[in-house]
Design a protein around this motif. Structure first.
Motif, PDB file in Angstrom:
ATOM      1  N   GLU A 149       5.292   6.228  -2.954  1.00 22.34           N
ATOM      2  CA  GLU A 149       4.322   5.477  -3.753  1.00 22.34           C
ATOM      3  C   GLU A 149       4.225   4.034  -3.269  1.00 22.34           C
ATOM      4  OE1 GLU A 149       5.830   5.824  -7.721  1.00 22.34           O
ATOM      5  OE2 GLU A 149       4.609   7.587  -8.145  1.00 22.34           O
ATOM      6  N   GLU A 150       5.373   3.435  -3.029  1.00 26.23           N
ATOM      7  CA  GLU A 150       5.417   2.045  -2.560  1.00 26.23           C
ATOM      8  C   GLU A 150       4.740   1.916  -1.200  1.00 26.23           C
ATOM      9  OE1 GLU A 150       8.952  -0.961  -1.393  1.00 26.23           O
ATOM     10  OE2 GLU A 150       9.154   0.036  -3.341  1.00 26.23           O
ATOM     11  N   GLU A 151       4.984   2.889  -0.346  1.00 25.77           N
ATOM     12  CA  GLU A 151       4.376   2.887   0.980  1.00 25.77           C
ATOM     13  C   GLU A 151       2.854   2.993   0.887  1.00 25.77           C
ATOM     14  OE1 GLU A 151       4.909   6.185   4.073  1.00 25.77           O
ATOM     15  OE2 GLU A 151       6.587   4.783   4.445  1.00 25.77           O
ATOM     16  N   ALA A 152       2.361   3.842  -0.012  1.00 22.83           N
ATOM     17  CA  ALA A 152       0.917   4.000  -0.196  1.00 22.83           C
ATOM     18  C   ALA A 152       0.281   2.705  -0.693  1.00 22.83           C
ATOM     19  CB  ALA A 152       0.635   5.143  -1.160  1.00 22.83           C
ATOM     20  N   VAL A 153       0.956   2.011  -1.590  1.00 23.41           N
ATOM     21  CA  VAL A 153       0.447   0.731  -2.117  1.00 23.41           C
ATOM     22  C   VAL A 153       0.406  -0.301  -0.996  1.00 23.41           C
ATOM     23  CG1 VAL A 153       0.975  -1.218  -3.642  1.00 23.41           C
ATOM     24  CG2 VAL A 153       1.128   1.125  -4.494  1.00 23.41           C
ATOM     25  N   MET A 154       1.454  -0.360  -0.184  1.00 23.81           N
ATOM     26  CA  MET A 154       1.475  -1.328   0.925  1.00 23.81           C
ATOM     27  C   MET A 154       0.367  -1.045   1.926  1.00 23.81           C
ATOM     28  SD  MET A 154       5.614  -1.965   1.360  1.00 23.81           S
ATOM     29  CE  MET A 154       5.524  -1.715   3.071  1.00 23.81           C
ATOM     30  N   GLN A 155       0.138   0.218   2.239  1.00 22.81           N
ATOM     31  CA  GLN A 155      -0.940   0.564   3.183  1.00 22.81           C
ATOM     32  C   GLN A 155      -2.297   0.170   2.628  1.00 22.81           C
ATOM     33  OE1 GLN A 155      -0.455   4.726   4.060  1.00 22.81           O
ATOM     34  NE2 GLN A 155       1.362   4.380   5.350  1.00 22.81           N
ATOM     35  N   ALA A 156      -2.493   0.370   1.339  1.00 22.02           N
ATOM     36  CA  ALA A 156      -3.756  -0.024   0.707  1.00 22.02           C
ATOM     37  C   ALA A 156      -3.939  -1.541   0.762  1.00 22.02           C
ATOM     38  CB  ALA A 156      -3.806   0.468  -0.729  1.00 22.02           C
ATOM     39  N   GLU A 157      -2.877  -2.282   0.553  1.00 18.28           N
ATOM     40  CA  GLU A 157      -2.931  -3.737   0.616  1.00 18.28           C
ATOM     41  C   GLU A 157      -3.259  -4.207   2.027  1.00 18.28           C
ATOM     42  OE1 GLU A 157       0.828  -4.973  -1.011  1.00 18.28           O
ATOM     43  OE2 GLU A 157       0.100  -4.818  -3.075  1.00 18.28           O
TER      44      GLU A 157
END
Length: 130
Positions: A118-126
């Protein structure tokens, strides 16, 4: 467990840790995570009564919920109301009148992998927004 099952475990916000210590493991323990309801706690203790030397259950902030020892006996439970709620579920299991129920339990590794993804997905979106 599937990703969907892991998300379902978190739904009620009552998720906690159960650290299971087994005799001869030299202090190494296995961590499990599940909603810390009285019924779940009793069933978890009942399932592990004769395989675990000690079980320490905490909330997500590592505050003690309860501690049990070999045989499924509760040794410490700071919240006496919770303790009174656990006993009616645990006593019939201890007395052999009923079997512990199965319920969804995740390992700590499974939950941490979910949180990491989940954290990785948020960072990629950012990064895409930059």
């Amino acid at each position: 467990m599937t990703t969907e099952e892991l998300y379902e475990l978190q739904e009620d916000g009552n998720l906690g840790y159960a650290c299971v210590y087994k005799k001869g493991d030299n202090g190494i323990h296995t961590d499990y995570m599940f909603p810390m309801t009285a019924e779940n706690i009793a069933n978890f203790i009942g399932k592990n009564a004769y395989t675990a030397d000690k079980i320490i259950m905490t909330d997500m902030c590592d505050r003690l919920i309860c501690e049990s020892i070999y045989g499924g006996f509760i040794m410490t439970c700071p919240n006496q109301k919770l303790c009174r709620d656990i006993i009616p579920h645990l006593a019939p299991i201890q007395q052999g009148e009923k079997e512990p129920k199965d319920f969804p339990v995740a390992t700590r590794e499974e939950m941490e992998a979910l949180w990491h993804s989940e954290e990785e997905a948020v960072m990629q979106a950012e990064f895409r927004m930059l």
